[in-house]
Design a protein around this motif. Structure first.
Motif, PDB file in Angstrom:
ATOM      1  N   ASP A  12     -33.615 127.173  43.335  1.00  0.00           N
ATOM      2  CA  ASP A  12     -33.362 126.086  44.281  1.00  0.00           C
ATOM      3  C   ASP A  12     -33.415 126.592  45.723  1.00  0.00           C
ATOM      4  O   ASP A  12     -34.009 125.949  46.598  1.00  0.00           O
ATOM      5  CB  ASP A  12     -31.996 125.444  44.020  1.00  0.00           C
ATOM      6  CG  ASP A  12     -31.946 124.649  42.724  1.00  0.00           C
ATOM      7  OD1 ASP A  12     -33.014 124.325  42.158  1.00  0.00           O
ATOM      8  OD2 ASP A  12     -30.813 124.369  42.258  1.00  0.00           O
TER       9      ASP A  12
ATOM     10  N   ARG B   8     -29.705 119.936  51.785  1.00  0.00           N
ATOM     11  CA  ARG B   8     -30.861 119.838  50.886  1.00  0.00           C
ATOM     12  C   ARG B   8     -30.490 120.143  49.441  1.00  0.00           C
ATOM     13  O   ARG B   8     -31.103 119.611  48.520  1.00  0.00           O
ATOM     14  CB  ARG B   8     -31.975 120.768  51.354  1.00  0.00           C
ATOM     15  CG  ARG B   8     -32.606 120.328  52.656  1.00  0.00           C
ATOM     16  CD  ARG B   8     -33.720 121.237  53.076  1.00  0.00           C
ATOM     17  NE  ARG B   8     -34.158 120.897  54.425  1.00  0.00           N
ATOM     18  CZ  ARG B   8     -35.242 121.411  54.983  1.00  0.00           C
ATOM     19  NH1 ARG B   8     -35.995 122.274  54.330  1.00  0.00           N
ATOM     20  NH2 ARG B   8     -35.570 121.069  56.206  1.00  0.00           N
TER      21      ARG B   8
ATOM     22  N   GLU C 250     -28.037 122.735  56.990  1.00  0.00           N
ATOM     23  CA  GLU C 250     -29.273 122.085  56.537  1.00  0.00           C
ATOM     24  C   GLU C 250     -29.588 122.459  55.095  1.00  0.00           C
ATOM     25  O   GLU C 250     -30.001 121.613  54.298  1.00  0.00           O
ATOM     26  CB  GLU C 250     -30.442 122.468  57.450  1.00  0.00           C
ATOM     27  CG  GLU C 250     -30.293 121.959  58.868  1.00  0.00           C
ATOM     28  CD  GLU C 250     -31.321 122.554  59.804  1.00  0.00           C
ATOM     29  OE1 GLU C 250     -32.096 121.769  60.378  1.00  0.00           O
ATOM     30  OE2 GLU C 250     -31.352 123.794  59.953  1.00  0.00           O
TER      31      GLU C 250
ATOM     32  N   VAL D 238     -36.018 125.514  48.816  1.00  0.00           N
ATOM     33  CA  VAL D 238     -35.568 125.060  50.132  1.00  0.00           C
ATOM     34  C   VAL D 238     -36.182 125.928  51.225  1.00  0.00           C
ATOM     35  O   VAL D 238     -36.596 125.427  52.276  1.00  0.00           O
ATOM     36  CB  VAL D 238     -34.026 125.065  50.217  1.00  0.00           C
ATOM     37  CG1 VAL D 238     -33.549 124.859  51.651  1.00  0.00           C
ATOM     38  CG2 VAL D 238     -33.438 123.999  49.300  1.00  0.00           C
TER      39      VAL D 238
ATOM     40  N   LYS E 269     -27.554 119.519  48.271  1.00  0.00           N
ATOM     41  CA  LYS E 269     -26.463 118.596  47.926  1.00  0.00           C
ATOM     42  C   LYS E 269     -25.210 119.385  47.508  1.00  0.00           C
ATOM     43  O   LYS E 269     -24.554 119.081  46.514  1.00  0.00           O
ATOM     44  CB  LYS E 269     -26.891 117.602  46.849  1.00  0.00           C
ATOM     45  CG  LYS E 269     -27.990 116.671  47.315  1.00  0.00           C
ATOM     46  CD  LYS E 269     -28.342 115.667  46.262  1.00  0.00           C
ATOM     47  CE  LYS E 269     -29.309 114.635  46.739  1.00  0.00           C
ATOM     48  NZ  LYS E 269     -30.614 115.019  47.091  1.00  0.00           N
TER      49      LYS E 269
END
Length: 92
Positions: free
Chosen positions: A59, A34, A30, A63, A36
């Motif tokens: 990042d 998110r 997951e 998340v 990528k």
């Protein structure tokens, strides 16, 4: 001084990131979706075989829905030397 990924402080950061992922209730797949990125990226980060830059850390914090500054504070608390064991710097 050893490379940062071989230091105990880096292991503490990796463990903290794994904890934050689990607290967020996310699987590595997951997180990678998110971001990528491919799933091995997240695995490599958590195992400490891949260095992170500040942007990647930010990042991940997004998340995991944690504040980057708070994440860094928690890291610093975990890696702070115990009182009385701090080495004094020698003057040059």
């Amino acid at each position: 001084m050893p490379k940062s990924i071989h230091r105990p402080e880096y292991a503490a950061l990796c463990a903290l990131l794994r904890e934050k992922r689990l607290e967020a209730g996310l699987q590595q797949t997951e997180v990678s979706a998110r971001l990528k990125r491919r799933q091995p990226f997240v695995s490599d980060v958590e195992r400490g075989v891949r260095r992170l830059d500040l942007i990647e850390l930010q990042d991940l914090a997004e998340v995991y829905e944690v504040d980057l500054v708070e994440l860094i504070r928690e890291y610093l608390q975990r890696t702070a030397p115990q009182s009385g064991s701090r080495k004094k710097k020698q003057p040059k």
